[in-house]
Design an enzyme around this catalytic site. Sequence first.
Site, PDB file in Angstrom:
ATOM      1  N   GLY A 239       0.789  -1.239  -0.097  1.00 20.70           N
ATOM      2  CA  GLY A 239      -0.028  -0.058  -0.061  1.00 20.70           C
ATOM      3  C   GLY A 239       0.717   1.413   0.079  1.00 20.70           C
ATOM      4  O   GLY A 239       0.309   2.466  -0.110  1.00 20.70           O
ATOM      5  N   PRO A 274       4.824  -4.977  -0.680  1.00 16.73           N
ATOM      6  CA  PRO A 274       4.881  -3.932  -1.436  1.00 16.73           C
ATOM      7  C   PRO A 274       4.441  -4.367  -3.029  1.00 16.73           C
ATOM      8  O   PRO A 274       5.105  -5.332  -3.492  1.00 16.73           O
ATOM      9  CB  PRO A 274       6.124  -3.304  -1.446  1.00 16.73           C
ATOM     10  CG  PRO A 274       6.829  -4.501  -1.034  1.00 16.73           C
ATOM     11  CD  PRO A 274       6.041  -5.380  -0.182  1.00 16.73           C
ATOM     12  N   ARG A 312      -5.877   2.599 -15.362  1.00 15.58           N
ATOM     13  CA  ARG A 312      -5.826   3.555 -14.432  1.00 15.58           C
ATOM     14  C   ARG A 312      -6.393   4.819 -14.546  1.00 15.58           C
ATOM     15  O   ARG A 312      -7.310   5.292 -13.470  1.00 15.58           O
ATOM     16  CB  ARG A 312      -4.483   3.676 -13.854  1.00 15.58           C
ATOM     17  CG  ARG A 312      -3.958   2.375 -13.596  1.00 15.58           C
ATOM     18  CD  ARG A 312      -2.479   2.260 -12.776  1.00 15.58           C
ATOM     19  NE  ARG A 312      -2.778   2.992 -11.206  1.00 15.58           N
ATOM     20  CZ  ARG A 312      -2.856   4.339 -11.058  1.00 15.58           C
ATOM     21  NH1 ARG A 312      -1.972   5.100 -11.787  1.00 15.58           N
ATOM     22  NH2 ARG A 312      -3.036   4.825  -9.844  1.00 15.58           N
ATOM     23  N   CYS A 343     -13.777   2.711 -28.302  1.00 18.07           N
ATOM     24  CA  CYS A 343     -14.892   3.605 -28.587  1.00 18.07           C
ATOM     25  C   CYS A 343     -15.831   3.681 -27.023  1.00 18.07           C
ATOM     26  O   CYS A 343     -16.847   2.917 -26.825  1.00 18.07           O
ATOM     27  CB  CYS A 343     -15.882   2.645 -29.407  1.00 18.07           C
ATOM     28  SG  CYS A 343     -15.148   2.722 -30.904  1.00 18.07           S
TER      29      CYS A 343
END
Length: 419
Positions: A239, A274, A312, A343
């Site tokens: 995190g 991690p 993202r 599209c």
Amino acid sequence: MHHFQYHQGILLAEEVDLRLIAEEVGTPTYIYSQATLQRHFEVFSSAFAGADHLVCYAVKANTSRAVMAQFAAAGGGADIVSGGELVRALQAGVPAQRIVYSGVGKTESEIAEALQAGILMFNLESSQELEVVNRVAGNLGVKAPVSFRVNPDVDAKTHPKITTGLAKNKFGLDMELAFEQYLAASAMDHLEIKGVSCHIGSQLTQVAPFHDALERLAKLIQRLRGRGMELSLLDMGGGLGITYDQEEPPTPREYAEALQETVNRLGLRLILEPGRVLVGNAGILLTRVLYTKSTPAKRFVVVDAGMNDLMRPTMYDSYHAILPVVQAAESRVMVADVVGPICETGDFLARDRELPELKRGDLVAVMSAGAYGFAMSSNYNSRPRAAEVMVAGQRWAVINQRETIEDLTRGESLPPWAG
Ligand SMILES: *Cc1c(COP(=O)(O)O)cnc(C)c1O
């Protein structure tokens, strides 16, 4: 810190000219820097030198075998969330005894495969999963090494879609239920209780939530020890955030300082998972401008990478810096949306971004794309997934070939009753 820098107006990956890779491999292409990966792992792991620890890289961030193998060689393990990731981690040379298995929905066959491989620990997320793991281990005549993923109900103060440690999230067990389940587990025949786990979210930019979660876990650990339970591992999940734009996340050292003392006082081995902080800034997505266009409202730069390549921005509204591979001598600035060929109105890599003037054929690098980039890519709009390249100094190699249309249609057929 990363090794994508301009040299005489050309953006390089370590010492390799990105134009060369574009020419030989095409675009869009993910490019990773080996020196950056190496440095990130070393900085992260050495920050925890004051504690007995194991860095189990969260494989889902970037599942490339070349990346996993590099971390394994540096002494790292793996945090996996599926049977597929188990196979890939083992193929990459991660020793089974350095693998922890997380996730809310492990199937019986995935559990069996992980038991047969001899992994370090399962992080269990429900009482039903506990029953299943105990039964599957019994059938195989082994003891399953387990911990529970505790949901400490702390706010990670990150994007809601990557917050995992709140009571309303699907992950883990709350403190009370976890305590009960540990007692239940200690009465089961085919389990070995190893420790306590948590993972409160991703892209955290403060240490306080980690610290708060640890304090809550420490209380649970003391209660469990009061019941005579022997625990040896404390898994604090992953995190730790990175800089995409202006964020100032804690350094690995600050992060380690927030955890180490308590972990040492408890006399436990610390496991860290991690993902993003190791790989995020070690990768870029290289893409080419297909067209530029303007509407009465906006300017658009259409590139050959879309949301299927890098999800993202669409999924988390995330910011990725976008840099021209060739810096213009006199750069005029424009404000534009950088969009892909998909599209969907949601198909964008940047919105209202100030950029140097770009034209058809220009190459641009989408920065900080090493984590949750290729790993989350899809074939939406029948687009083959991008190629992946590793760079080391002056050397570079394709580590994953660009998919072909044949790859996409393999396995597809008409039902036998169709003419
Ligand atoms: C995703 C995940 C991680 C890695 O998170 P990062 O934010 O990439 O460090 C670690 N542990 C678990 C259980 C996860 O689901």
